[in-house]
Design a protein around this motif. Structure first.
Motif, short mmCIF file in Angstrom:
data_model
loop_
_atom_site.label_atom_id
_atom_site.label_comp_id
_atom_site.label_asym_id
_atom_site.label_seq_id
_atom_site.Cartn_x
_atom_site.Cartn_y
_atom_site.Cartn_z
N TYR A 107 0.84 -1.19 0.00
CA TYR A 107 0.00 0.00 0.00
C TYR A 107 0.88 1.25 0.00
CZ TYR A 107 -3.92 -3.04 1.12
OH TYR A 107 -4.88 -4.03 1.07
N ALA A 126 0.26 3.53 4.94
CA ALA A 126 -0.16 2.67 6.04
C ALA A 126 -1.36 3.29 6.74
CB ALA A 126 0.99 2.48 7.03
N THR A 127 -2.04 2.50 7.55
CA THR A 127 -3.17 3.01 8.31
C THR A 127 -2.86 2.98 9.80
OG1 THR A 127 -5.52 2.78 8.80
CG2 THR A 127 -4.30 0.75 8.45
N ALA A 142 -3.83 1.19 3.39
CA ALA A 142 -4.18 -0.09 4.01
C ALA A 142 -5.57 -0.01 4.64
CB ALA A 142 -3.14 -0.45 5.06
N THR A 169 -9.00 -3.29 8.42
CA THR A 169 -8.71 -4.63 8.94
C THR A 169 -7.22 -4.89 9.10
OG1 THR A 169 -8.89 -5.45 6.66
CG2 THR A 169 -10.82 -5.70 8.08
N ASP A 170 -6.36 -4.07 8.48
CA ASP A 170 -4.92 -4.24 8.63
C ASP A 170 -4.39 -3.60 9.91
OD1 ASP A 170 -5.04 -5.42 6.15
OD2 ASP A 170 -3.26 -4.40 5.39
N TYR A 171 -5.20 -2.81 10.58
CA TYR A 171 -4.74 -2.06 11.74
C TYR A 171 -5.05 -2.79 13.04
CZ TYR A 171 -4.54 1.49 15.38
OH TYR A 171 -4.26 2.17 16.53
N ASN A 172 -4.07 -2.80 13.93
CA ASN A 172 -4.27 -3.30 15.27
C ASN A 172 -3.47 -2.39 16.20
OD1 ASN A 172 -3.37 -4.92 17.74
ND2 ASN A 172 -4.91 -6.29 16.87
N ASN A 230 -0.11 -4.15 15.10
CA ASN A 230 0.04 -3.80 13.68
C ASN A 230 -0.33 -2.34 13.42
OD1 ASN A 230 0.87 -4.58 11.10
ND2 ASN A 230 -1.21 -4.98 10.42
N GLN A 232 3.46 -1.90 9.74
CA GLN A 232 3.14 -2.14 8.33
C GLN A 232 4.30 -1.72 7.42
OE1 GLN A 232 -0.74 -0.14 7.76
NE2 GLN A 232 -1.16 -0.68 9.89
N LYS A 258 4.68 -3.85 3.96
CA LYS A 258 3.29 -3.86 3.50
C LYS A 258 2.80 -2.48 3.11
CE LYS A 258 2.61 -8.27 4.22
NZ LYS A 258 2.38 -9.20 3.07
N ALA A 259 3.54 -1.45 3.52
CA ALA A 259 3.19 -0.07 3.18
C ALA A 259 4.47 0.69 2.89
CB ALA A 259 2.42 0.59 4.31
#
Length: 446
Positions: free
Chosen positions: A204, A207-208, A265, A268-271, A275, A280, A285-286
């Motif tokens: 991505y 990132a988120t 992102a 659902t990709d964020y925690n 995460n 990320q 991933k980002a």
């Protein structure tokens, strides 16, 4: 992370604190000052300050307790109720208003703290609605864009280009074009190329960090501010929130729309625990993430990655914007060693301690000299922090703003957290914020 969880303090604290509680101090005594903080990276710097303080104050010692962010506020709340609170603790701007209203903080007006001794705005933010000071300025941070230099180079984007981005809520401007071009699907097609598959994204562009709750510090705040929006009707202690503003809602709709397009992102990709945006980026991933200055060392430490930083993009107002947050040290009303606590807080706010903290290159201390020491320490490590310090020095091209400072912060969070999650995760219309805003303002009116 500094900004995420705001516990329902009024509901928990209000039942117990005003009725009084046992005189505590979590092991404090006439010779010991207990001090709590939540950032393990900063503990060595404050241990060094404690040694300096103890040399100047024979017979006094400082006991430092470090806790993780979530545990910190849970245990602090419980300590107020049980009467085991520390003498001094690191305070957050979103928390102190409610703490002050519940009378669990000691006023610091007699410490001789002068707002002019600190970076502009930091001292004044810690004055309560009653006109009394409840926090001694500690440090500050701003937000910038961290990016993977290798991925930016593959995309043909230079540092100069990334530092000269602009945006608008209609087409996203050069910022959205850059994020789209940094996005790559599992077949190697970029977000701005024909055939791009937003359902199967490998990297991505952005990132988120989740929905942003009611402040959006590392999410949408740089965009809403550079569009000319403000959280409330006043700079401090506002009486009305403005989440029903069409400007705010159009910016939020555009921002979360980046995820719908596949450039950012998804929710659902964020925690919040495992995460966040930095994770990320670290995992590849980002390509980029908005994050705060407190994360500089974390990004710089990613093995095998060369991370650069860029200033926030210019908005419709023509300015770049970043939240400037600042922490402070507060004394508890029932501190067992109140005299020692006041000496310790005065020392924490001094140039001597702040230069010591700055020399560790972990945060930017609140005094100008402390900031200079931090910049020098970062440079010694080979880390360029200009994207974070430039907004402080350049008031022509940059606008800095604070967290919303109002009463009932926990209630605002309780309403905005699910509302922003629904918009991001479930595609709920931004117009639903009209109702949420009315509910918030009704609470403030009471």
């Amino acid at each position: 992370m500094r900004t995420r969880t705001v516990t329902a303090l009024a509901g928990v604290l209000g039942l117990s604190l005003v009725s009084g509680c046992a005189q505590g101090g979590s092991g404090s005594s006439a010779n010991t000052v207990t001090y709590w903080l939540w950032d393990a990276n900063q503990q060595p710097a404050y241990e060094a300050c404690a040694k300096g303080f103890e040399k100047q104050n024979p017979g006094l010692s400082v006991k430092i307790t470090q806790l993780g962010w979530d545990d910190y506020w849970t245990k602090l709340t419980a300590s107020f109720i049980a009467g085991t609170e520390p003498d001094v603790f690191t305070d957050h701007i979103q928390k102190f208003g409610q703490f002050a209203d519940l009378k669990v903080l000691e006023p610091l007006d007699d410490l001789g703290i002068d707002d002019a001794d600190y970076q502009p705005g930091l001292g004044a933010n810690w004055t309560g609605q009653d006109g009394r000071r409840y926090g001694a300025p500690k440090d500050w941070d701003t937000v910038a864009l961290f990016y993977n230099r290798a991925l930016a180079k593959d995309a043909g984007l230079t540092a100069e280009q990334l530092n000269d981005l602009s945006w608008n809520p209609k087409d996203g401007g050069t910022f959205e074009k850059a994020i789209a071009h940094l996005t790559v699907d599992d077949r190697g097609r970029r977000g701005d190329e024909a055939g791009f598959d937003k359902r199967h994204v490998k990297v991505y562009g952005l990132a988120t960090n989740g929905g942003g709750d009611g402040d959006g510090q590392t999410q949408w705040s740089t965009f809403t501010a550079s569009a000319g929006w403000t959280y409330t009707d006043r700079q401090r202690w506002g009486t009305k929130y403005r989440y029903d503003s069409k400007t705010f809602q159009s910016v939020v709709e555009w921002y979360f729309g980046l995820a719908k397009k596949g450039y950012m992102a998804p929710f659902t990709d964020y925690n919040s625990q495992s995460n966040q945006a930095n994770t990320q980026v670290a995992a590849g991933k980002a390509a980029a993430a908005f994050d705060g200055a407190w994360m500089i060392s974390s990004y710089a430490g990613f093995k095998g990655l060369d991370i650069g930083t860029a200033v926030t993009p210019a908005g419709p107002t023509g300015k770049r914007a970043t939240m400037m947050n600042g922490l402070a040290d507060s004394i508890t009303r029932n501190a067992r060693n109140k005299a020692g606590a006041k000496k310790w807080v005065a020392y924490l706010a001094s140039d001597e301690c702040q230069r010591t903290v700055g020399s560790y290159g972990i945060v930017f201390p609140a005094t100008p000299d402390g900031t200079k020491a931090a910049v020098a320490a970062y440079e010694k490590k080979g880390i360029d922090v200009g994207a974070f310090t430039e907004p402080i020095a350049d008031k022509k091209d940059f606008a800095t703003f604070s967290y919303p400072i109002t009463g009932n912060a926990a209630d605002v969070y309780a309403l905005m957290h699910p509302a922003m999650q629904d918009i991001f995760a479930n595609g709920e219309p931004v117009s639903g914020l009209d109702r949420t805003n009315s509910q918030i303002n009704l609470i403030l009116d009471q």
